[in-house]
Design an enzyme around this catalytic site. Structure first.
Site, PDB file in Angstrom:
ATOM      1  N   ARG A 186       0.743  -1.228  -0.049  1.00 44.23           N
ATOM      2  CA  ARG A 186      -0.173  -0.058   0.056  1.00 44.23           C
ATOM      3  C   ARG A 186       0.944   1.197   0.021  1.00 44.23           C
ATOM      4  O   ARG A 186       0.276   2.320  -0.592  1.00 44.23           O
ATOM      5  CB  ARG A 186      -1.002  -0.013   1.235  1.00 44.23           C
ATOM      6  N   ASP A 237     -12.894  11.423  14.376  1.00 42.90           N
ATOM      7  CA  ASP A 237     -12.126  10.548  13.611  1.00 42.90           C
ATOM      8  C   ASP A 237     -10.685  11.058  13.605  1.00 42.90           C
ATOM      9  O   ASP A 237     -10.482  12.219  13.479  1.00 42.90           O
ATOM     10  CB  ASP A 237     -12.584  10.058  12.034  1.00 42.90           C
TER      11      ASP A 237
END
Length: 272
Positions: free
Chosen positions: A34, A143
């Protein structure tokens, strides 16, 4: 794909675990897979130089980019619907009957792109009806990802994303946009949600305790000790009789945690 040395792998895993609680100790291939395209795009020939930068940078956007690559901000409306049913049918009537100050204190921790807190706000609007404006029902939605919060604050979702909403919710709580394929949460519901960046590894020091905390499908990235420490801090930040909802794939197994288990992935702090 850029290879990562044992030393650099340990440095990166330790940095992320210490600062953000995310356990990547068994994710070597995921990290290389990734991050390698991103490193190449940014001009890094190796992980060493990138990690040297990332562990010293003060640019939150670069950390955000790293965490977004290594975690999945995936959610959808009405996910784990039995929690919402219990909130609507049991928790809300109980709170409304007992909250003399007409304040409902609810935290969506790890809110991702906003579907969870908006749904909770809609359910409160449904239950309170014409009394909705007489209550302080604002939801704190946090978040770690600024990118996720930016999307959440806009409240724009595709028509397909609304397919599992309860009957009537689409017409009452969303307005179609001019492109005729997307819908936006109406202002009354969007303004009832307060979005903030928050790292769950930080001390929980909000102005008042919470009646309900939703932290679902976040702790899948945490190891056992980190998860249990976070749940103890959730417990201390909750009113007696308050609730904690976690994801169905997550479990609180430590018998020392003082929550009462009330249903799958749902817990309650004893009244005494």
């Amino acid at each position: 794909m850029i290879d990562i040395s044992n030393r650099d792998f340990t440095r990166l895993v330790t940095f992320i675990k210490h600062n953000y609680g995310i356990n990547l100790a068994n994710k070597r291939q995921l990290i290389m897979g990734r991050l390698s395209p991103m490193l190449s795009r940014l001009g890094y020939a190796n992980f060493t130089d990138y990690i040297d930068y990332i562990i010293t940078t003060e640019h939150k956007s670069d950390i955000d980019q790293l965490l977004n690559r290594l975690t999945t901000n995936y959610t959808f409306f009405m996910r784990e619907v039995n929690h919402f049913d219990y909130f609507k049918d049991t928790v809300l009537p109980q709170l409304v009957a007992n909250k003399k100050d007409r304040t409902l204190s609810i935290w969506s921790a790890g809110c991702s792109s906003g579907q969870e807190p908006y749904t909770l706000s809609m359910l409160m609007k449904e239950y309170l009806g014409s009394d909705f404006d007489k209550w302080d029902t604002r939801i704190l939605a946090t978040d770690i990802s600024m990118n996720a919060l930016s999307l959440a604050a806009k409240g724009i979702y595709s028509e397909d994303a609304l397919k599992d909403m309860p009957n009537g919710f689409k017409s009452r709580y969303f307005r179609p946009l001019t492109n005729k394929t997307d819908y936006q949460v109406i202002n009354e519901i969007r303004e009832n949600v307060i979005f903030r960046t928050f790292n769950l590894m930080d001390p929980i020091r909000f102005k008042r305790p919470f009646d309900v905390i939703f932290c679902r499908n976040v702790m899948i990235y945490f190891d056992k000790d980190t998860k249990e420490d976070l749940c103890r801090r959730f417990y201390n930040a909750t009113y007696p009789g308050g609730y904690l909802f976690i994801g169905h794939s997550e479990n609180l197994t430590n018998k020392d945690l003082p929550y009462e288990h009330i249903m799958p992935s749902a817990y309650r702090k004893p009244l005494r």
